[in-house]
Design an enzyme around this catalytic site. Structure first.
Site, PDB file in Angstrom:
ATOM      1  CB  VAL A   1       0.482   5.781  11.013  1.00 37.85           C
ATOM      2  CG1 VAL A   1      -0.172   4.666  10.217  1.00 37.85           C
ATOM      3  CG2 VAL A   1      -0.240   7.098  10.751  1.00 37.85           C
TER       4      VAL A   1
ATOM      5  CD  GLU B   1      10.098  12.658  11.628  1.00 37.14           C
ATOM      6  OE1 GLU B   1       9.012  12.135  11.959  1.00 37.14           O
ATOM      7  OE2 GLU B   1      10.940  12.079  10.926  1.00 37.14           O
TER       8      GLU B   1
ATOM      9  CE  LYS C   1      -1.908   3.020   2.026  1.00 34.64           C
ATOM     10  NZ  LYS C   1      -1.724   4.449   1.655  1.00 34.64           N
TER      11      LYS C   1
ATOM     12  CB  CYS D   1      13.098   8.982   8.501  1.00 38.22           C
ATOM     13  SG  CYS D   1      14.027   7.878   7.432  1.00 38.22           S
TER      14      CYS D   1
ATOM     15  CD  GLU E   1      12.783  -0.223   9.412  1.00 37.73           C
ATOM     16  OE1 GLU E   1      13.594   0.631   9.813  1.00 37.73           O
ATOM     17  OE2 GLU E   1      12.935  -1.440   9.609  1.00 37.73           O
TER      18      GLU E   1
HETATM   19  P1  NAD Z   1       2.408   8.287   7.769  1.00 31.97           P
HETATM   20  O1  NAD Z   1       2.607   7.489   8.986  1.00 31.97           O
HETATM   21  O2  NAD Z   1       1.408   9.381   7.800  1.00 31.97           O
HETATM   22  O3  NAD Z   1       2.000   7.379   6.530  1.00 31.97           O
HETATM   23  C1  NAD Z   1       2.770   6.278   6.146  1.00 31.97           C
HETATM   24  C2  NAD Z   1       1.886   5.300   5.419  1.00 31.97           C
HETATM   25  O4  NAD Z   1       0.895   4.834   6.327  1.00 31.97           O
HETATM   26  C3  NAD Z   1       1.134   5.871   4.219  1.00 31.97           C
HETATM   27  O5  NAD Z   1       1.105   4.902   3.192  1.00 31.97           O
HETATM   28  C4  NAD Z   1      -0.256   6.084   4.765  1.00 31.97           C
HETATM   29  O6  NAD Z   1      -1.265   6.030   3.784  1.00 31.97           O
HETATM   30  C5  NAD Z   1      -0.385   4.923   5.724  1.00 31.97           C
HETATM   31  N1  NAD Z   1      -1.395   5.110   6.770  1.00 31.97           N
HETATM   32  C6  NAD Z   1      -1.903   6.273   7.263  1.00 31.97           C
HETATM   33  N2  NAD Z   1      -2.827   6.009   8.210  1.00 31.97           N
HETATM   34  C7  NAD Z   1      -2.900   4.665   8.334  1.00 31.97           C
HETATM   35  C8  NAD Z   1      -3.649   3.788   9.165  1.00 31.97           C
HETATM   36  N3  NAD Z   1      -4.532   4.248  10.053  1.00 31.97           N
HETATM   37  N4  NAD Z   1      -3.427   2.466   9.044  1.00 31.97           N
HETATM   38  C9  NAD Z   1      -2.522   1.973   8.156  1.00 31.97           C
HETATM   39  N5  NAD Z   1      -1.807   2.757   7.338  1.00 31.97           N
HETATM   40  C10 NAD Z   1      -1.983   4.092   7.422  1.00 31.97           C
HETATM   41  O7  NAD Z   1       3.848   8.814   7.379  1.00 31.97           O
HETATM   42  P2  NAD Z   1       4.243   9.760   6.198  1.00 31.97           P
HETATM   43  O8  NAD Z   1       3.767  11.132   6.543  1.00 31.97           O
HETATM   44  O9  NAD Z   1       3.846   9.143   4.901  1.00 31.97           O
HETATM   45  O10 NAD Z   1       5.848   9.674   6.262  1.00 31.97           O
HETATM   46  C11 NAD Z   1       6.591  10.450   7.091  1.00 31.97           C
HETATM   47  C12 NAD Z   1       7.024   9.671   8.316  1.00 31.97           C
HETATM   48  O11 NAD Z   1       7.688   8.473   7.921  1.00 31.97           O
HETATM   49  C13 NAD Z   1       8.044  10.441   9.123  1.00 31.97           C
HETATM   50  O12 NAD Z   1       7.798  10.250  10.489  1.00 31.97           O
HETATM   51  C14 NAD Z   1       9.350   9.799   8.706  1.00 31.97           C
HETATM   52  O13 NAD Z   1      10.402   9.998   9.610  1.00 31.97           O
HETATM   53  C15 NAD Z   1       8.947   8.374   8.595  1.00 31.97           C
HETATM   54  N6  NAD Z   1       9.906   7.600   7.787  1.00 31.97           N
HETATM   55  C16 NAD Z   1      10.696   6.659   8.389  1.00 31.97           C
HETATM   56  C17 NAD Z   1      11.653   5.943   7.647  1.00 31.97           C
HETATM   57  C18 NAD Z   1      12.576   4.926   8.267  1.00 31.97           C
HETATM   58  O14 NAD Z   1      13.229   4.194   7.516  1.00 31.97           O
HETATM   59  N7  NAD Z   1      12.692   4.844   9.579  1.00 31.97           N
HETATM   60  C19 NAD Z   1      11.756   6.198   6.275  1.00 31.97           C
HETATM   61  C20 NAD Z   1      10.940   7.161   5.707  1.00 31.97           C
HETATM   62  C21 NAD Z   1      10.003   7.842   6.462  1.00 31.97           C
END
Ligand code: NAD
Length: 495
Positions: free
Chosen positions: A245, A397, A188, A297, A263
């Site tokens: 999330v 963040e 997804k 991140c 992650e």
């Molecule tokens: P997010 O948590 O808002 O969304 C991530 C994914 O989760 C998206 O595909 C979204 O559609 C999905 N999602 C949202 N609500 C959900 C739910 N209730 N149930 C299941 N899935 C759901 O994050 P974002 O804004 O897309 O990304 C930014 C975040 O990701 C930052 O905190 C960043 O640091 C982190 N990140 C971490 C890594 C790592 O390797 N540690 C890498 C990249 C990004």
């Protein structure tokens, strides 16, 4: 426009993009679609099918069927590796188009996906394909009185939920080890940036990956995302995204007793001692905080500077930041592209407001950036803030081109400041004294400590987080392949 730009535009525009389930391109059963915006223009870039529970269920069933029937799970690892190498070659061959799609969708300057995200994704498939060939799946156990061995099998259906900041790279970092291990996957992608993931499915088809081995359901987080996280047919789950999330996904997986790899976000620090080449370090850290408009991140968003070099460091970092040309990702001389969405732009601007209200001050003024001819794009200026370590901008963040800078006197104080964070993803230490650098590197609590550099990645070195930054072993390491294999003991008593 060059031919890659023409093909990228042609792929994303036109009829709503369909999902890839069981080897077929399908629209949402509900007929619903959602809009994907060009962050540099603010305009609609593509329309994409909005899958929900029904499509997730279909994708999990297709992945289950492919796991049992397609031969993917049972074929010799070297045969699977041949197909994955073919996929890697196709990624390389289509890198210009993929980089254009990624730039259009995320807003990043096109040189960045062209130089890193896309080639690194191909290299990730090659790394895990090769590793899977040489990995021992049956290991004898020497225990008195028994003939015993450990055997490793793929789990079955692995679910992946991916964020929007590095859609293609994180897709590949995620699924490459799972596929090399013999699993089938349901992905997804983030609703803001699903386009390169759909193009990837075309390449997977062309590479000869059997139908149902890779399934992609586009949709919203609370719809398709939540449905995938709670689907009882998933055997293993991987989530990359925010801690908020991540908690929800882990709760759903916990209810089904499905193992999950998380992650999550970060609030990394860079510790700069006074025995370094200050200007070179300032340039590298500006590069890190402005890479992908700061939406990284593992970036260093807290800069801890030893007193003696404060003025030189701040002077250099400010002038380097100001020299970056803010502009559209598709233009060759753009140094800093837009952030991904209007929501993300408000988030960054909101943090600047909250931080200054709490007493932080600007060393370099940030705010909304206006780009001529792109007035509806989501641009922000790079900024430097300073103030108390308890300030909201020092703790949370922001995910934008904003660094929070603090002074320190000595090693002990620097380590304490780094470890004040609830996150634990990646920090760096900069010093000419390698004994000190190594000491500090080990004292900083996180999944990754980098020395005299930031964002140091290589296949074979695990990258993951602890505390609020997640759990489950991370990605890119040799053990990541083992993470996607369940372990079984086979035992015969000799008595
Ligand atoms: P997010 O948590 O808002 O969304 C991530 C994914 O989760 C998206 O595909 C979204 O559609 C999905 N999602 C949202 N609500 C959900 C739910 N209730 N149930 C299941 N899935 C759901 O994050 P974002 O804004 O897309 O990304 C930014 C975040 O990701 C930052 O905190 C960043 O640091 C982190 N990140 C971490 C890594 C790592 O390797 N540690 C890498 C990249 C990004």
């Amino acid at each position: 426009m060059n031919s890659a730009q023409v093909e990228a535009k042609a792929f994303v525009s036109g009829a709503p993009l369909k999902m890839f389930i069981g080897g077929n391109w399908v629209p949402a059963g509900s007929g619903k679609t959602f809009e994907v915006r060009d962050p540099g223009e603010g305009s609609v870039l593509a329309k994409v099918s909005e899958g929900d529970e029904k499509e997730i269920d279909g994708a999990v069933k297709a992945a289950r069927q492919a796991f049992h029937k397609s031969g993917w799970a049972t074929m010799p690892a070297n045969d699977r590796a041949v197909i994955l190498h073919r996929l890697a070659d196709l990624i390389d061959r289509n890198r210009e188009i993929l980089a254009q799609i990624e730039s259009l969708d995320v807003g990043k300057p096109v040189a960045q996906p062209l130089g890193f995200d896309i080639p690194n994704s191909a290299a990730t498939f090659r790394y895990y394909a090769d590793l899977s060939v040489y990995m021992r799946r049956r290991e004898p156990i020497a225990v008195s009185g028994f003939e015993a061995r450990t055997v490793r099998f793929p789990y079955g259906v692995c679910g992946f939920i991916v964020p929007w900041n590095f859609p293609f790279l994180l897709l590949c970092w995620g699924i490459a080890p799972a596929l090399a291990a013999g699993n089938t996957v349901v992905v997804k992608p983030a609703e803001d940036t699903p386009l390169s993931t759909l193009y990837f499915c075309k390449l997977a088809e062309e590479a000869g990956i059997p139908a149902g081995v890779i399934n992609v359901v586009t949709g919203l987080g609370g719809g398709a995302g939540a449905a995938l996280a709670k689907h009882p047919g998933v055997n293993r789950m991987t989530f990359t995204g925010s801690p908020e999330v991540g908690r929800l996904v882990a709760e759903s997986c916990g209810r089904n007793l499905v193992p999950v790899k998380l992650e999550l976000g970060g609030k990394g620090a860079a510790v700069l001692f006074d025995d370094i080449d200050v200007e070179a370090a300032a340039d590298k850290l500006v590069g890190a905080i402005t890479l992908n408009a700061g939406q990284v991140c593992c970036t260093a968003s807290r800069w801890l500077v030893q007193e003696k070099i404060w003025d030189t460091f701040i002077g250099r970092a400010s002038s380097t930041m100001q020299s970056l040309r803010i502009g559209y990702g598709g233009e060759a001389d753009t140094g800093l592209g837009p952030v991904v969405s209007a929501k993300q732009q408000s988030r960054v601007l909101g943090y600047l407001e909250k931080g200054t209200k709490e007493g932080a001050s600007f060393l370099l003024q940030g705010g909304k950036a206006d780009v001529k001819g792109r007035e509806n794009g989501f641009y922000v200026k790079p900024a430097l803030l300073t103030g108390s370590p308890d300030n909201v901008c020092a703790r949370e963040e922001i995910f934008g081109p904003v660094a929070y800078v603090m002074r320190f006197k000595d090693e002990q104080q620097a380590i304490e400041l780094v470890n004040q964070s609830n996150y634990g993803l990646a920090n760096s230490v900069w010093s000419g004294d390698l004994n000190r650098a190594n000491r500090v590197a080990e004292a900083m609590v996180a999944g990754n400590s980098w020395i005299n550099g930031h964002n140091l990645f290589a296949h074979g070195i695990a990258y993951g987080g602890c505390n609020l930054s997640g759990y489950g072993g991370g990605v890119l390491g040799p053990d990541t392949l083992i993470d996607y294999l369940r372990q079984q003991s086979v035992v015969r008593s000799l008595s």
